[in-house]
Design an enzyme around this catalytic site. Sequence first.
Site, short mmCIF file in Angstrom:
data_model
loop_
_atom_site.label_atom_id
_atom_site.label_comp_id
_atom_site.label_asym_id
_atom_site.label_seq_id
_atom_site.Cartn_x
_atom_site.Cartn_y
_atom_site.Cartn_z
N ASP A 43 0.79 -1.35 0.08
CA ASP A 43 0.11 -0.13 0.13
C ASP A 43 1.07 1.24 0.19
O ASP A 43 1.69 1.40 0.98
CB ASP A 43 -0.92 -0.12 1.11
CG ASP A 43 -2.11 1.13 1.04
OD1 ASP A 43 -2.01 1.62 0.18
OD2 ASP A 43 -2.71 1.12 2.21
N ASP A 47 -3.02 2.31 -6.07
CA ASP A 47 -1.90 2.39 -5.02
C ASP A 47 -1.56 1.31 -4.35
O ASP A 47 -0.97 1.56 -3.02
CB ASP A 47 -2.16 3.89 -4.22
CG ASP A 47 -3.25 3.90 -3.41
OD1 ASP A 47 -4.35 3.17 -3.94
OD2 ASP A 47 -3.52 4.60 -2.42
N GLU A 48 -2.48 0.24 -4.42
CA GLU A 48 -2.39 -0.94 -3.63
C GLU A 48 -2.75 -2.35 -4.25
O GLU A 48 -3.42 -2.18 -5.28
CB GLU A 48 -3.29 -0.74 -2.11
CG GLU A 48 -4.84 -0.66 -2.40
CD GLU A 48 -5.54 -0.93 -1.27
OE1 GLU A 48 -5.42 -1.43 -0.44
OE2 GLU A 48 -6.54 0.09 -1.17
#
Length: 353
Positions: free
Chosen positions: A9, A103-104
């Site tokens: 993350d 983003d993860e």
Amino acid sequence: MQRKIIHVDCDCFYAAVEMRDDPALRNLPLAIGGQGGRGVVATCNYQARAFGVHSAMPVSEARRLCPGLVMVPPDMNRYRMASREVMGILRELTDLVEPLSLDEAFLDVSEVTEHRGSATLMARFLRRKIRDQVGITVSAGVAPNKFLAKIASDWEKPDGLFVIRPGDVDAFVRQLPVNKLFGVGRVTAAKLADLGVSHCADLQKLTLAQLVERFGKHGARLYDMARGIDERPVVVSRIAKSVSVERTFSRDLPGKNACVSVLPSLVADLERRLKRKQADKPIHKLFIKIRYSDFSTHTLERMRDQRNLPEPEDFLPLLDELITREDRPVRLLGLGVRFRNDSAPVTQLRLFD
């Protein structure tokens, strides 16, 4: 076989990209979002969070809480570029990558033998490589399943790593507050509190029938999460359309001639990756990527409809065209190939998960 799952993350992703590209922002409370009177905060850095600013907050409220807040409009093209770099690094380790948003992502590294087969060492390697090559920090969680890995990645944020080993699952879950469980918001937490439940140890005292009666299908999920159970596999929704390698140098390369000198070793790395992935499809394009010492990044690609593996000299014309100044220091050099795969399904990733 016991699964080994990593959840990666990025820390305050949009803000991290802005701070990377403009170092003057690094020590200021920063938020990304709309500029108008009805604008909202998309994300913010940790300096802003210390004032109580958070995502989805109206900009007017954020400025009231933090009078010195710096607001920057979002630049999705740059964020997508950084996301592609991060996901590319993850896929160098394994093809079993499930992005959740820009983003993860989850990785299943159960059968990866690199880094002595240790998911912890793999997570350390990924965090270091993303920091060095992309210029942002990520937090990671390592656990036997997706549910626990996602909780673990948030445990030591920002820029942290937390590992839940199989033998530690029971003890870890019992002390876990129920508001950390997926799907437990204020309403569900209040209902659980009415039942005398604040931690998973309390939740374990309720039967499956009791939870289903009170919470429906989510009750069964609560029953499993309270015991650290999650059988969901990592789902790969992307067919590989390219293979690439890149290298960040401990000392910047002084110019084009130095880049030419490292091309053979990069092409050798690319060939090994292509053979490891059994990528014998026709190569449609070659591409080169350069990041200069000021973190500006440039890419160039050209058609090449051949099945043969490329040689170092095949990349020289791209390098000549991309590097227009002989003496500009180069921080990162990458190269790769794209395949022709017109029948591949396209999966649109959600911006917000």
